[in-house]
Write an enzyme that holds these catalytic residues in place. Structure first.
Site, PDB file in Angstrom:
ATOM      1  N   PHE A  18       0.812  -1.732   0.039  1.00 11.49           N
ATOM      2  CA  PHE A  18       0.084  -0.255   0.115  1.00 11.49           C
ATOM      3  C   PHE A  18       0.983   1.080  -0.060  1.00 11.49           C
ATOM      4  CE2 PHE A  18      -2.354   3.145   1.739  1.00 11.49           C
ATOM      5  CZ  PHE A  18      -3.576   3.329   0.837  1.00 11.49           C
ATOM      6  N   ASP A  50       9.528   2.521   1.763  1.00 17.55           N
ATOM      7  CA  ASP A  50       8.461   4.005   2.072  1.00 17.55           C
ATOM      8  C   ASP A  50       8.415   3.268   3.781  1.00 17.55           C
ATOM      9  OD1 ASP A  50       5.837   4.379   2.889  1.00 17.55           O
ATOM     10  OD2 ASP A  50       4.978   3.778   1.211  1.00 17.55           O
ATOM     11  N   LYS A  81       2.892  10.361   7.769  1.00 17.68           N
ATOM     12  CA  LYS A  81       2.240  10.533   9.469  1.00 17.68           C
ATOM     13  C   LYS A  81       2.427  10.803  10.565  1.00 17.68           C
ATOM     14  CE  LYS A  81      -0.064   5.357   7.686  1.00 17.68           C
ATOM     15  NZ  LYS A  81      -1.094   5.665   7.197  1.00 17.68           N
TER      16      LYS A  81
HETATM   17  N1  PLP Z   1       2.345   4.629   2.480  1.00 14.34           N
HETATM   18  C1  PLP Z   1       2.141   3.492   3.329  1.00 14.34           C
HETATM   19  C2  PLP Z   1       2.870   2.241   4.032  1.00 14.34           C
HETATM   20  C3  PLP Z   1       1.172   4.154   3.921  1.00 14.34           C
HETATM   21  O1  PLP Z   1       0.394   3.004   5.223  1.00 14.34           O
HETATM   22  C4  PLP Z   1      -0.314   5.037   4.069  1.00 14.34           C
HETATM   23  C5  PLP Z   1      -1.002   4.902   4.261  1.00 14.34           C
HETATM   24  O2  PLP Z   1      -1.960   4.602   5.546  1.00 14.34           O
HETATM   25  C6  PLP Z   1       0.422   5.475   2.655  1.00 14.34           C
HETATM   26  C7  PLP Z   1       1.787   5.725   2.243  1.00 14.34           C
HETATM   27  C8  PLP Z   1      -0.815   6.722   2.730  1.00 14.34           C
HETATM   28  O3  PLP Z   1      -0.374   7.818   2.877  1.00 14.34           O
HETATM   29  P1  PLP Z   1      -1.295   9.430   2.978  1.00 14.34           P
HETATM   30  O4  PLP Z   1      -3.151   8.313   3.280  1.00 14.34           O
HETATM   31  O5  PLP Z   1      -0.652   9.853   4.030  1.00 14.34           O
HETATM   32  O6  PLP Z   1      -1.158   9.178   1.421  1.00 14.34           O
END
Ligand code: PLP
Length: 388
Positions: free
Chosen positions: A132, A217, A246
């Site tokens: 994700f 990520d 986050k």
């Molecule tokens: N990457 C990861 C691993 C995530 O867990 C998330 C959100 O849960 C995102 C990207 C996307 O972040 P945002 O919701 O701030 O766009």
């Protein structure tokens, strides 16, 4: 307004994209939150791994208030002291040399892909099945889960998906047009999936051998969540690019692309930008939040509290035939059931514990890193009542 009135108004005025619990939150302190009727909950979810320092942390509150009185926003065409101080702090605590600030996880992942393409002059990004990476069109394309792609038409090209945990599959997917491999060190939304031993190191070596970039990520795993400041440290990895969001702002939306010097320098003036990213208020919140993580040894607390919570969950596992596996690092823990777990989440909320279910069958624990042992004990005793 009471909870029902808020729910009714939401139905009328807000697009129905979220499957919400029937709870309207009003305030929080540490690992506790209260709804508008004054009911108390232990927050084992932290707004999806955001409130690592807990709710209403006094240092974050003070930093936001003081900065708000001075300068909330100014364009990135001006310098601010707070932005460069935050950037220096992030480079000191990570293996990176330069930062680009933005507002959300999806946005920094997009920026990381642009940077990798600029640096390598190549196009394709290898990402993982079950991953994700966010909800913008390009990050939906990067994400390795079909459910996020349905009904939204043509997605940007250039993403190649391979099974998570299979480094040979990455090797085989590399072509002369591969720019980077993008990976979550632990898959969060995918169900707290931990990598097989040696996997991430193998990816680092493969990237090195093939002259392509490794993008980590760390949006969910960063800032002490896994018992290290960044999960890359668990696996002894130094990625070329790390994306963060986050927990960075202690609840205030701010995100960043961290990169090694040579890679970072591929962005030239005008190549990338944002109106709000790295504004003074966000930077003040983030600096206070990261300093609180360091000063209050929250990384170590995450490790210790995580071991304690994992031990309690393993004891539950022994008494429950429906649990398949307990997994994760630090305070990023998942309990996989052989059935859907949304009912457990609903019952826990009724009894005063906020939990989350991801990938349908995985109960996810992401509490503030300074949750107390008593709060862990109480959450576990409520969970064991529900599972009995
Ligand atoms: N990457 C990861 C691993 C995530 O867990 C998330 C959100 O849960 C995102 C990207 C996307 O972040 P945002 O919701 O701030 O766009």
């Amino acid at each position: 307004m009471n909870t029902q009135e808020i729910i009714d108004l939401e139905k009328d005025y807000i697009m129905h994209t979220f499957g919400r619990l029937p709870i309207a939150l009003d305030k929080g302190k540490g690992a506790l939150v209260w709804d508008v009727e004054g009911k108390e909950y232990i927050d084992c979810f932290s707004g999806i791994a955001v409130n690592n320092v807990g709710h209403a942390h006094p240092k974050v509150v003070e930093a936001i208030s003081k900065q708000a009185e001075k300068l909330i926003h100014c364009s990135n065409i001006y310098y601010t002291e707070i932005q460069v101080e935050l950037a220096r702090l992030l480079c000191e605590i990570s293996s990176h040399d330069k930062v680009f600030f933005a507002n959300s996880g999806a946005e920094v992942n997009e920026g990381a892909v642009k940077l990798a393409r600029k640096f390598t002059g190549k196009n394709d990004i290898i990402t993982m099945e079950n991953s994700f990476h966010g909800r913008t069109l390009s990050m939906v394309a990067a994400t390795g889960q079909h459910k996020y792609k349905e009904g939204i038409g043509t997605l940007p090209r250039g993403y190649v998906h391979v099974p998570y945990g299979d480094s040979e599959a990455v090797n085989e997917a590399i072509t002369s047009d591969t720019a980077a491999v993008m990976v979550e060190p632990i898959q969060g939304e995918g169900g707290i999936v931990v990598p097989p031993e040696g996997y991430l190191k193998e990816l680092e070596n493969i990237c090195e051998e093939n002259d392509i970039l490794l993008i980590m990520d760390e949006i969910q795993t960063g800032f002490g969540r896994t018992g290290k400041m960044f999960a890359s440290e668990i696996f002894n990895i130094k990625p070329h690019i790390t994306t963060i969001a986050k927990a960075l702002g202690g609840g205030y939306p701010i995100a960043g692309i961290l990169a090694q010097e040579e890679v970072a320098n591929a962005f030239k003036p005008g190549d990338h930008g944002t109106t709000f990213g790295g504004n003074p208020l966000g930077c003040a919140a983030a600096k206070a939040s990261v300093e609180a993580i360091i000063e209050e040894k929250l990384v170590e607390k995450s490790q210790k509290n995580g071991e304690y919570l994992k031990g309690k969950l393993e004891a539950l596992n022994e008494a429950n035939d429906n649990i398949i596996q307990i997994r994760g690092y630090g305070l990023m823990l998942g309990v996989e059931f052989n059935h859907e777990c949304i009912k457990i989440v609903n019952k826990a909320a009724e009894k005063g514990v906020l939990l989350n279910c991801t990938a349908n069958t995985v109960l996810r624990f992401l509490p503030p890193l300074n949750i107390t042992k008593e709060q862990i004990d109480k959450s576990i005793s409520i969970l064991s009542e529900i599972l009995a």
